[in-house]
Enzyme design. Structure first.
Site, PDB file in Angstrom:
ATOM      1  N   LYS A 161      -2.163 -13.878  -5.724  1.00 33.82           N
ATOM      2  CA  LYS A 161      -3.099 -13.379  -6.729  1.00 33.82           C
ATOM      3  C   LYS A 161      -2.576 -13.631  -8.139  1.00 33.82           C
ATOM      4  CE  LYS A 161      -3.839  -8.881  -7.338  1.00 33.82           C
ATOM      5  NZ  LYS A 161      -3.858  -8.536  -8.783  1.00 33.82           N
TER       6      LYS A 161
ATOM      7  N   HIS B 235      -4.602  -1.940   6.990  1.00 34.52           N
ATOM      8  CA  HIS B 235      -5.137  -2.397   5.719  1.00 34.52           C
ATOM      9  C   HIS B 235      -6.655  -2.408   5.773  1.00 34.52           C
ATOM     10  CE1 HIS B 235      -1.675  -3.315   3.341  1.00 34.52           C
ATOM     11  NE2 HIS B 235      -1.129  -4.002   4.301  1.00 34.52           N
TER      12      HIS B 235
END
Length: 923
Positions: free
Chosen positions: A581, A148
């Site tokens: 999120k 990532h």
């Protein structure tokens, strides 16, 4: 007296930090001159005064110093503090190892998170051999490495850091003579000099192949040696406690997984060819390891027929490799191992693996499978045990036999992952090809399920030889054909899982099944399914329907027949990042917990074994935090010996680059899974009033979070201007784009750069926002009784305690003064003044209530080790943040000339790198 003892324990740590800091300082003086060294010291001292005393004069001095720095000096300052921070981390890791050894030498009670501690608890609970054997026979524990864009460390930097760590370790383990100590310090100086002279940034963006190679480094550092060692040590611990297993050897309960090379969700660079190359590189790493181990094993097993007896099966193995000289003709184990080496070498060549190992004198046929290889090693083991040499069998051979069972010829199981929208479009195209006018995308969920079930009932593929489809659909079919090829080449364990991102219904799972049928990975006539179909529930809404979707899926007879070929086990992945999120820290944690409770009930109802795959990131905002507490905080029945979890970003380096630290982290996973499975009652549940309280808190936190992030005019702009999100795209730290679409929308932004950006400005918003508002509203409604209940929940309920502990950690790393300086980057003063004061009030309210509920006077009072660790880093971390703000002002000022802008850009990227490395779990 306690404080003195703590001081004495930490003295070696402070000594190491001072030693490394002094050497780095000397290096800066030598390379860049006294003026640069003095400048660095001025920045450090002013930063310390500002953060210690909230001294406005110190801030003015910082700004004056930084405004006056040339671009070249700025680069030197940034690199110095980045390396100071990295060296402090090395000293911290070494201190953990030092304290762990001291604890063991003192014969103290087993430490929490160790297998000794877990086994002591099972003894106390009266858990006998049968239950333990059943646990290990059915357990599946799998850390999964992912690539990532928060893994900022270059491999060259990491390798150098490991050399420095080993030199510190030598100073600890050995009583050095004055000459040896001087030589050790000279080596430290050389390596720190090399570190200073090594480029910190990558010149080009990483490819997926680069990410695979970087990931393989951690097998060399840790996994190939420490995972087998975990097995052998655990076997010895069980034997010492009289807990004998059926064959005295543990079955393979812990293996490795990877997404690197198989995760296509939003990454157009992961293709069928990339998957094939990832598999080949993994096979190359493990086969070269085996060849080296077999060679060393043969060199060590010089047992002579004149002195020992040997089983006939070993003699037969040796006939494949005639002795090179008469000197070895009476050494049957060496001859047998030469034959094994020859077969292993042939296997490497068959799989297209490059090796620097010597070719065998007498070539032999390749192995068809890793099982054949380990079977021949077992022949040697059995002979040694049968003929009075069991201690010889317990050395390198024992270690290697476990390694082959763990890693096979594939090293790690690669998961393939794709977004459900892509599967949907591909299946729609295939259906329309087979039956023009189907218009699958226009169907509702019930109609889709009915149509997909009809297709799954027939072996007829939807496509035909020579048929051509869109680039997207061709890519999906090519990936699954590559998976089928890999199963034939490496065995089914090489790619056992297919994951569906953004799952929100049964049709998403059946669409994947149809694609698998197209390439023969699902065979209706045999009711055979060659890979696990794994839904990933990510958003708050998805988590809320997860149990219902699985209930409906299990009610389909066609799917249950397929599940029988997967041993009646079903994996479900839960997304921590996107749910955070979407709904904020508190609501995400609570909806994940509730989803698990509901899934446990559904799976129990249908008689299916549940395995949860936790998509946790490094930071608290993405589900990170200590693994031990996180596993124990799972609801009753959610573990059952089955757990997979992602290891992401820079957390991989901090956990697994040092073999001793890596071993400890693997042991923690095993111990926590054992405890959660055998010691927690499967029906255990928190009190009803605790559940009601969490529902109430979650609702309030959700409203507060959504009101800020998604309903405040201009918040998107505030985020892009006050953080480094724009600059992250230029930092060559990952192959995957930061957003799913070409937009600045927060909805389209990936959770990783979202969290990473807030960490960089030290606000850490995803790890706490909404908690203060929720508690404030709750206490306003319930008064002192409400606060008392929250304190009681913290004491009695592991889930709530872990939630608060993680928030405690992230708030300790936050810094509202630095966040305020980042807020000044927002050009619109009205917008800045509308948002930042809200953030500051929520931050202060959250800390106030966190301390009240936990009974702490300061953040991290309950975790003094972490408190000390954070404090040790701040003198090197905070200056980087201050320089970063100044550089962002310069870089974003379009009036600068190109040369200055490029130097500022490089310096900004260096600060991003340094802050991420210093925080250690920022993404």
């Amino acid at each position: 007296m306690t404080n003195l003892n703590e001081y004495d324990k930490d003295t070696p740590l402070r000594d190491d930090i001072r030693l490394l800091g002094r050497i780095l300082g000397d290096t800066v003086r030598t390379q860049e001159g006294d003026a640069v060294f003095d400048l660095i010291e001025q920045v450090r001292q002013a930063s310390i005064r500002f953060h210690r005393d909230d001294d406005r004069a110190a801030l003015d001095e910082l700004e004056r110093i930084m405004t006056g720095m040339s671009p070249e000096d700025t680069l030197h300052v940034v690199r110095a503090f980045s390396f100071f921070s990295q060296l402090a981390n090395i000293a911290e890791d070494q201190h953990h190892i030092r304290r762990s050894r001291a604890h063991q030498r003192a014969g103290s009670a087993p430490r929490e998170g160790s297998m000794d501690h877990a086994l002591a608890l099972t003894d106390a609970a009266g858990i006998g051999n049968e239950k333990l054997a059943d646990f290990f026979a059915h357990a599946t524990i799998c850390p999964v490495l992912t690539a990532h864009p928060t893994e900022v460390q270059r491999k060259s930097i990491l390798t150098n850091q490991l050399r420095i760590a080993k030199l510190l370790d030598t100073r600890d383990r050995m009583q050095l003579t004055p000459e040896e100590e001087e030589e050790n310090e000279d080596n430290l100086r050389r390596n720190i000099m090399v570190l200073w002279e090594t480029r910190m940034l990558r010149p080009t963006k990483l490819t997926v192949a680069d990410e695979v190679i970087n990931g393989l480094s951690f097998y060399d550092y840790t996994f190939l040696n420490e995972m087998p060692r975990l097995y052998t040590r655990l076997e010895d611990k069980l034997a010492a406690r009289g807990k004998t297993l059926a064959d005295e050897e543990l079955p393979t309960f812990m293996t490795m997984g990877s997404w690197i090379g198989g995760d296509r969700d939003g990454n157009p660079f992961v293709t069928a060819d990339v998957l094939r190359e990832a598999l080949r590189l993994q096979a190359q790493a493990v086969l070269n390891y085996y060849l080296g181990e077999v060679d060393r094993l043969g060199a060590g097993l010089s047992l002579s027929l004149r002195l020992v007896k040997v089983d006939e099966a070993v003699v037969e193995l040796g006939k494949r490799s005639p002795p090179r000289t008469t000197q070895t003709q009476d050494e049957p184990y060496r001859l047998a191992l030469r034959g094994i080496y020859a077969r292993l070498y042939a296997t490497a060549k068959k799989l297209g693996v490059q090796t620097t190992c010597q070719p065998p004198v007498h070539p032999w046929a390749a192995y068809d499978s890793a099982a054949e290889f380990v079977a021949e090693l077992d022949v040697i083991h059995t002979s040694l045990v049968n003929n009075c040499s069991p201690s010889v069998a317990r050395g390198r051979l024992r270690h290697l036999r476990h390694a082959v069972r763990i890693f096979g010829f594939h090293l790690a199981a690669i998961d393939v992952r794709q977004n459900s929208d892509v599967h949907e479009r591909s299946v729609a195209e295939l259906l329309d090809y087979a039956n023009p006018g189907t218009n699958y995308l226009a169907l509702d969920e019930d109609a889709r399920i009915a149509l997909l079930l009809r297709e799954l009932a027939t072996p007829r593929p939807l496509g035909a030889p020579g048929a051509r489809f869109s680039e997207e659909t061709e890519g999906e079919l090519a990936i699954f054909r590559a998976v089928a090829d890999a199963h034939r080449t490496y065995g089914a364990a090489c790619v056992p899982n297919a994951i569906i991102s953004k799952t929100d219904g049964v049709s998403d799972m059946l669409e994947l099944a149809v694609l698998l049928k197209e390439v023969g990975l699902l065979r209706p006539n045999d009711a055979a399914l060659d890979v696990n179909i794994i839904p990933l529930f990510e958003t708050i809404g998805d988590l809320q329907i997860a149990a219902g979707a699985m209930d409906r899926l299990f009610s389909l007879p066609a799917y249950r027949r397929l599940l029988a070929s997967r041993k009646e086990a079903q994996e479900v992945m839960l997304g921590y990042s996107d749910s955070n999120k979407d709904g904020g820290f508190l609501t995400s944690g609570w909806e994940l917990y509730k989803a698990e409770i509901q899934l446990v009930d559904v799976f129990r109802k249908h008689g299916v074994r549940l395995r949860l795959f936790h998509g946790r990131g490094g930071s608290v905002g993405r589900g990170g935090g200590p693994s031990y507490q996180a596993i124990l905080a799972q609801p009753g029945g959610a573990v059952q010996g089955q757990i997979r979890l992602t290891e992401q970003g820079e957390v991989i380096a901090s956990k697994y680059s040092n073999p001793e630290v890596g071993h400890r982290n693997l042991e923690v996973l095993a111990a926590a899974t054992l405890e959660a499975s055998l010691l927690a009652h499967p029906d255990a549940a928190p009190r009803a009033e605790y559940l009601d309280t969490m529902d109430e808190l979650s609702e309030a936190a959700f409203k507060a979070y959504r009101a800020l992030v998604y309903e405040t005019d201009g918040f998107e702009r505030y985020f892009w201007e006050s953080t480094v999100i724009s600059e992250i795209a230029n930092l060559n730290i990952g192959s995957r784009p930061a957003s799913r679409k070409k937009s600045t929308s927060i909805e389209d932004l990936r959770a990783i750069p979202w969290v990473f950006s807030w960490a960089q400005c030290r606000l850490m918003l995803p790890g706490w926002y909404g908690f203060g508002s929720a508690i404030s509203e709750y206490i306003l409604k319930h008064g002192e009784a409400g606060l008392s209940r929250l304190m009681q929940m913290h004491k009695e309920w592991p889930f709530f305690a872990t939630l608060l502990a993680n928030m405690d950690m992230v708030l300790a790393k936050s810094d509202i003064a630095i966040a305020a300086r980042h807020a000044e980057l927002v050009k619109d003063e009205v917008l800045r003044n509308a948002i930042f004061p809200r953030l500051r009030v929520e931050w202060k309210t959250t800390i106030t209530y966190l301390l009240a509920i936990t009974g702490q006077k300061e953040l991290l009072d309950g975790n003094p080790l972490l408190q000390r660790s954070v404090r040790n880093r701040l003198p090197y971390l905070n200056p980087l943040n201050h320089v970063q703000v100044e550089l962002l002002h310069r870089y974003r000022d379009a009036s600068q000339n190109e040369d200055v802008t490029e130097l500022s850009r490089r310096a900004v990227l260096l600060t991003i790198n340094g802050v991420a490395a210093g925080l250690r779990n920022s993404g």
